[in-house]
Design a protein around this motif. Structure first.
Motif, PDB file in Angstrom:
ATOM      1  N   VAL A   1      -7.095  -1.067  -3.103  1.00  0.00           N
ATOM      2  CA  VAL A   1      -8.448  -2.303  -2.653  1.00  0.00           C
ATOM      3  C   VAL A   1      -7.924  -3.670  -2.487  1.00  0.00           C
TER       4      VAL A   1
ATOM      5  N   ASP B   1     -12.686  -3.523   6.382  1.00  0.00           N
ATOM      6  CA  ASP B   1     -13.795  -2.048   5.951  1.00  0.00           C
ATOM      7  C   ASP B   1     -13.898  -2.437   5.181  1.00  0.00           C
TER       8      ASP B   1
ATOM      9  N   VAL C   1     -14.031  -0.120   1.779  1.00  0.00           N
ATOM     10  CA  VAL C   1     -12.615   0.511   1.229  1.00  0.00           C
ATOM     11  C   VAL C   1     -13.237  -0.408  -0.310  1.00  0.00           C
TER      12      VAL C   1
ATOM     13  N   ARG D   1      -5.009   4.590  -5.554  1.00  0.00           N
ATOM     14  CA  ARG D   1      -5.852   4.176  -3.778  1.00  0.00           C
ATOM     15  C   ARG D   1      -5.622   2.820  -4.050  1.00  0.00           C
TER      16      ARG D   1
ATOM     17  N   THR E   1       1.154  -1.063   0.256  1.00  0.00           N
ATOM     18  CA  THR E   1       0.416   0.387  -0.074  1.00  0.00           C
ATOM     19  C   THR E   1       1.038   0.853  -0.301  1.00  0.00           C
TER      20      THR E   1
ATOM     21  N   ALA F   1      -7.498  -5.213   4.022  1.00  0.00           N
ATOM     22  CA  ALA F   1      -8.228  -4.145   3.967  1.00  0.00           C
ATOM     23  C   ALA F   1      -9.701  -3.913   3.923  1.00  0.00           C
ATOM     24  N   VAL F   2      -9.699  -4.535   3.224  1.00  0.00           N
ATOM     25  CA  VAL F   2     -11.637  -5.182   2.468  1.00  0.00           C
ATOM     26  C   VAL F   2     -12.012  -5.890   4.548  1.00  0.00           C
TER      27      VAL F   2
END
Length: 273
Positions: free
Chosen positions: A72, A80, A83, A70, A59, A76-77
């Motif tokens: 994905v 949250d 995202v 950005r 990232t 991270a998903v």
């Protein structure tokens, strides 16, 4: 800006993957402690400290390479789900699976990969499939072809009359209905088998070592890099509804990729029968 980035030297992305793997993944390969492995959604859905730290590493490095982009990422998903909305936005998006094939990684099997795909407004632009334990790097650029370790790669077509080999969603990750639909491939002339790392199965299709895949889930980090790799190697993909796979989701399942368009049509027809 994204056009200029794609027109430039993309080996910096290769290097970012290699550095993330060297720093966070390979030192832990066959060295994981029990507390470094956690179940996410069940006993077969695992995450390790290597997944999390490699995604953090990527990232930082990928967004530095392309300011305004950005990420994905799978982890991270998981933390949250919102995202995922970045896939529908106007910013360039790096789609990242830090360790595709975590189960293989946990069990000391070298068949895992780090997957990265650059997308913009739903279009797949460039992809990287890096298998650090196997020391293999596959890349693809939209309209620019596919390469394996720097050598151009073509999927070719299956030999006429030969049984088709198809990697399908592993039954540990499928519902009874998905098993029933995928079971339609268990017919004369087709030899289905459970998939390993999705990214490496796509690589197998792209290099002509596997005839097709058929998957029943649509997580973008599992598929984006491989779908572009197959397309640029001369292969094809589509959903059971006869539509292109949409990376932002909402696809009819299952969907397939194949070495050529004729093989894809055959596999989709069996799945829809």
């Amino acid at each position: 800006m994204i056009e200029d980035f794609l027109a430039g030297d993309l080996t910096a992305v290769d290097e970012a993957l290699r550095k993330a793997a060297a720093a966070e993944i390979m030192p832990r390969f066959r060295q994981l402690a029990a507390h470094e492995i956690v179940e996410k959604n069940g006993p077969h859905d695992l995450v390790t400290v290597a997944d999390r730290l490699a995604e953090q590493h990527l990232t930082a490095s990928l967004t530095a390479l392309l300011p305004g982009s950005r990420v994905v990422g799978e982890e991270a998903v998981h933390a949250d789900p919102s995202v995922l909305e970045a896939l529908r936005g106007d910013d360039p998006v790096w789609i990242v699976d830090p360790v595709d094939g975590t189960r293989q990684f946990v069990h000391g099997d070298p068949g895992f990969a780090t997957l990265v795909c650059l997308a913009h407004r739903g279009e797949l632009l460039a992809s990287w499939t890096y298998a650090p334990a196997l020391e293999r790097m596959a890349t693809a650029v939209r309209g620019g072809g596919a390469r394996l370790d720097g050598v151009p790669m073509r999927s070719g077509s299956p030999e006429p009359g030969r049984e088709l080999t198809v990697a399908i969603s592993h039954f540990d990750f499928t519902t009874d209905e998905e098993k029933r639909v995928l079971g339609r491939l268990g017919t004369h002339g087709v030899a289905p088998r459970p998939c390993g790392s999705a990214g490496l199965e796509y690589l197998n299709v792209a290099r002509g070592a596997l005839d097709a895949t058929a998957f029943s889930w649509e997580n973008p980090w599992d598929h984006a890099a491989g779908l572009l790799l197959v397309a640029e190697a001369g292969g094809a993909s589509g959903t059971v509804a006869g539509e292109p796979f949409r990376i932002a989701g909402g696809n009819a399942m299952p969907f397939a990729s194949a070495r050529d368009a004729a093989t894809l049509r055959h596999i989709l027809a069996l799945l829809a029968s």
